[in-house]
Design an enzyme around this catalytic site. Structure first.
Site, PDB file in Angstrom:
ATOM      1  N   HIS A 129       0.868  -1.180   0.000  1.00 28.26           N
ATOM      2  CA  HIS A 129       0.000   0.000   0.000  1.00 28.26           C
ATOM      3  C   HIS A 129       0.909   1.237   0.000  1.00 28.26           C
ATOM      4  CE1 HIS A 129      -2.759   2.974   1.808  1.00 28.26           C
ATOM      5  NE2 HIS A 129      -3.749   2.185   1.429  1.00 28.26           N
ATOM      6  N   ASP A 207       3.414  -4.116   7.983  1.00 28.55           N
ATOM      7  CA  ASP A 207       2.159  -3.391   7.879  1.00 28.55           C
ATOM      8  C   ASP A 207       1.047  -4.426   8.030  1.00 28.55           C
ATOM      9  OD1 ASP A 207      -0.161  -2.199   7.062  1.00 28.55           O
ATOM     10  OD2 ASP A 207       0.607  -1.502   5.125  1.00 28.55           O
ATOM     11  N   GLN A 210      -4.142  -4.695   7.236  1.00 25.99           N
ATOM     12  CA  GLN A 210      -5.139  -5.516   6.559  1.00 25.99           C
ATOM     13  C   GLN A 210      -5.165  -6.939   7.137  1.00 25.99           C
ATOM     14  OE1 GLN A 210      -8.010  -4.672   4.673  1.00 25.99           O
ATOM     15  NE2 GLN A 210      -6.566  -3.320   3.679  1.00 25.99           N
ATOM     16  N   LYS A 233     -10.270  -0.477  10.505  1.00 28.54           N
ATOM     17  CA  LYS A 233     -10.409  -1.685   9.680  1.00 28.54           C
ATOM     18  C   LYS A 233     -10.848  -2.889  10.500  1.00 28.54           C
ATOM     19  CE  LYS A 233      -7.049  -0.305   6.225  1.00 28.54           C
ATOM     20  NZ  LYS A 233      -7.930   0.276   5.209  1.00 28.54           N
ATOM     21  N   CYS A 372      -4.570   2.541  -3.746  1.00 22.96           N
ATOM     22  CA  CYS A 372      -3.303   3.028  -3.162  1.00 22.96           C
ATOM     23  C   CYS A 372      -2.176   2.024  -3.369  1.00 22.96           C
ATOM     24  CB  CYS A 372      -3.445   3.367  -1.675  1.00 22.96           C
ATOM     25  SG  CYS A 372      -4.655   4.635  -1.356  1.00 22.96           S
TER      26      CYS A 372
HETATM   27  N1  7TS Z   1      -1.721  -0.524   4.837  1.00 20.71           N
HETATM   28  C1  7TS Z   1      -2.619  -1.290   4.211  1.00 20.71           C
HETATM   29  C2  7TS Z   1      -2.240  -2.683   3.785  1.00 20.71           C
HETATM   30  C3  7TS Z   1      -3.905  -0.781   3.976  1.00 20.71           C
HETATM   31  O1  7TS Z   1      -4.794  -1.557   3.353  1.00 20.71           O
HETATM   32  C4  7TS Z   1      -4.224   0.532   4.374  1.00 20.71           C
HETATM   33  C5  7TS Z   1      -5.547   1.158   4.064  1.00 20.71           C
HETATM   34  C6  7TS Z   1      -3.254   1.262   5.056  1.00 20.71           C
HETATM   35  C7  7TS Z   1      -2.016   0.709   5.266  1.00 20.71           C
HETATM   36  C8  7TS Z   1      -3.536   2.620   5.597  1.00 20.71           C
HETATM   37  O2  7TS Z   1      -4.229   2.498   6.804  1.00 20.71           O
HETATM   38  P1  7TS Z   1      -4.823   3.769   7.550  1.00 20.71           P
HETATM   39  O3  7TS Z   1      -4.977   3.336   8.972  1.00 20.71           O
HETATM   40  O4  7TS Z   1      -3.824   4.835   7.433  1.00 20.71           O
HETATM   41  O5  7TS Z   1      -6.115   4.079   6.912  1.00 20.71           O
HETATM   42  N2  7TS Z   1      -6.187   0.589   2.941  1.00 20.71           N
HETATM   43  C9  7TS Z   1      -7.238   1.069   2.277  1.00 20.71           C
HETATM   44  C10 7TS Z   1      -7.805   0.401   1.188  1.00 20.71           C
HETATM   45  O6  7TS Z   1      -7.425  -0.677   0.768  1.00 20.71           O
HETATM   46  N3  7TS Z   1      -8.841   1.118   0.719  1.00 20.71           N
HETATM   47  O7  7TS Z   1      -8.954   2.231   1.449  1.00 20.71           O
HETATM   48  C11 7TS Z   1      -7.976   2.216   2.419  1.00 20.71           C
END
Ligand code: 7TS
Length: 414
Positions: A129, A207, A210, A233, A372
């Site tokens: 990501h 990371d 997910q 999530k 992303c």
């Molecule tokens: N890493 C992964 C693997 C993710 O899927 C996401 C968000 C993030 C980091 C970022 O996380 P956040 O806590 O900063 O939001 N992924 C997604 C997605 O797949 N569609 O919208 C957000």
């Protein structure tokens, strides 16, 4: 793997916890197939946050009055819950952040700027990501370190035979990888990468944004050095995430944000910093969100991460089998055994945004775009995909609606 001997999760019953499924769109509840972007929130989490705001709220770590102690206990209790979820050796190793993105930026700035330089190599994968890609690319450029990519094969699995040539390029100092890919659902061999990273004298950043909502994440079993997760999530509120880091690394690191709460003493000449984890938590934190995050972890833990994983596996198998019947649909990524509850696909000749738009008219919510993960899109030779993703409240009927919706997409635009 699925086993009929193990207790299954009753998604139909769990849906009663989520008010959104009582709302009708053209007479039907939303078929919400976008949980990889963010999950819906159960009443238990919302009720906990409301009670906290109504009866336990004050700023944390500063008041001597009982209400402030109650608030601090709620906030620190959430930290213990996060530590439990990740099997962290100590709750002092859990830093609350705004998100998984901020957790990774914290490592990039507070560890990366002081520990990387010319001759060093930062290793990421083609599956990251942007949150676990762009910070490393940026910090590598800023420090003069090189930035190398572990490629994937056509099934979206990491090609670990590239590691030898990467190791010859310099001092590998950091390896960063997601445990579950948000676009393909691939479950990555993080333990193997962590062992390789440590052989090179590098640290391993995982990371788990997910992964943590869908399967057990044990920071000690992974032998990671840092792990990032996100509340929104896993049925919790947005605006909060967490970073786990090994204590010896966190102790040595410079602070990230500076200001109140993260100091021990401040003078005109010099400031000293607070102990862990407060050194990394400048300013008033997201207090009620932390409490909600803890309540969400309690909620999914009570259902059981193993049961959630099995439930998603059944759904992903159903979805992939049904999509395989459509010759005009191309599914990306590995077989169901090696993926979490995420399916990305392409409908021949129709842009994913049009696919998602027509599906929405059928009450089916999916995400269309690059998710992303633009380097991955380049590797797959597409600019975008349509993605369906599942969670504990997803039901087989929603996949039937997705497939019926895709037939309409094909009929109207194909
Ligand atoms: N890493 C992964 C693997 C993710 O899927 C996401 C968000 C993030 C980091 C970022 O996380 P956040 O806590 O900063 O939001 N992924 C997604 C997605 O797949 N569609 O919208 C957000």
């Amino acid at each position: 793997m699925t086993s009929t001997a193990l207790p299954a999760l009753d998604a139909h019953r769990l849906r009663a916890d989520f008010a959104v499924f009582e709302d009708l769109f053209d007479g039907r509840p939303v078929a919400f197939l976008d949980s990889a972007a963010s999950t819906q929130k159960p009443r238990q989490v919302l009720d906990r946050m409301r009670t906290f705001y109504e009866h336990e709220y004050a700023n944390v770590h500063r008041g001597v009055y009982r209400l402030a102690e109650r608030a601090t206990e709620g906030f620190e209790g959430a930290r213990r819950t996060v530590a439990g979820l990740l099997n962290a050796p100590s709750e002092k190793e859990i830093v609350f952040t705004r998100s998984a993105t901020e957790a990774i930026n914290l490592i990039a700035y507070a560890w990366g700027l002081d520990n990387l330089g010319p001759g060093d190599v930062v290793v990421i994968t083609e599956l990251e990501h942007h949150s676990n890609f762009v910070p490393w690319q940026y910090i590598a450029h800023r420090t003069g370190a090189s930035f190398r990519n572990i490629p994937i094969d056509d099934l979206g699995e990491l090609q670990l035979d590239a590691l030898d040539s990467i190791a010859r390029e310099g001092n590998v100092k950091l390896v960063a990888n997601n445990l579950v890919s948000n676009t393909l659902g691939t479950i990555n061999p993080v333990e193997t990468l962590a062992a390789w990273a440590h052989e090179q004298g590098a640290i391993m950043v995982v990371d788990a944004a997910q992964a943590a909502p869908h399967r057990r994440v044990d920071v000690q079993a992974l032998d990671a050095d840092f792990v990032a997760i996100s509340s929104h999530k896993l049925c919790g509120p947005s605006g909060i995430g967490a970073l786990w880091g090994k204590r010896e690394l966190l102790e040595k690191m410079s602070p990230f944000n500076l200001g109140g709460e993260m100091i021990r003493s401040v003078g005109l000449e010099r400031t000293t910093f607070n102990e862990l984890p407060h050194k990394f938590e400048a300013g008033t934190p997201a207090i009620a969100e932390a409490v909600g995050f803890g309540a969400a972890i309690d909620y999914i833990s009570e259902i059981g991460l193993d049961a959630i994983e099995r439930h998603e596996h059944v759904l992903v198998e159903q979805a992939m089998n049904a999509l395989a019947e459509l010759p005009w649909v191309r599914v990306f990524g590995p077989p169901p055994e090696r993926r979490a509850g995420i399916v990305s696909f392409d409908v021949e000749g129709i842009h994913p945004h049009d696919v998602a738009q027509i599906l929405d008219w059928e009450g089916v919510a999916v995400r269309a775009g690059h998710h992303c993960t633009q380097p991955l899109m380049t590797r797959l030779g597409v600019s975008a995909t349509t993605r369906a993703s599942f969670y504990l409240y997803s039901i087989p009927e929603e996949i039937d609606r997705l497939i019926a919706g895709l037939h309409k997409v094909k009929a109207s635009l194909g």
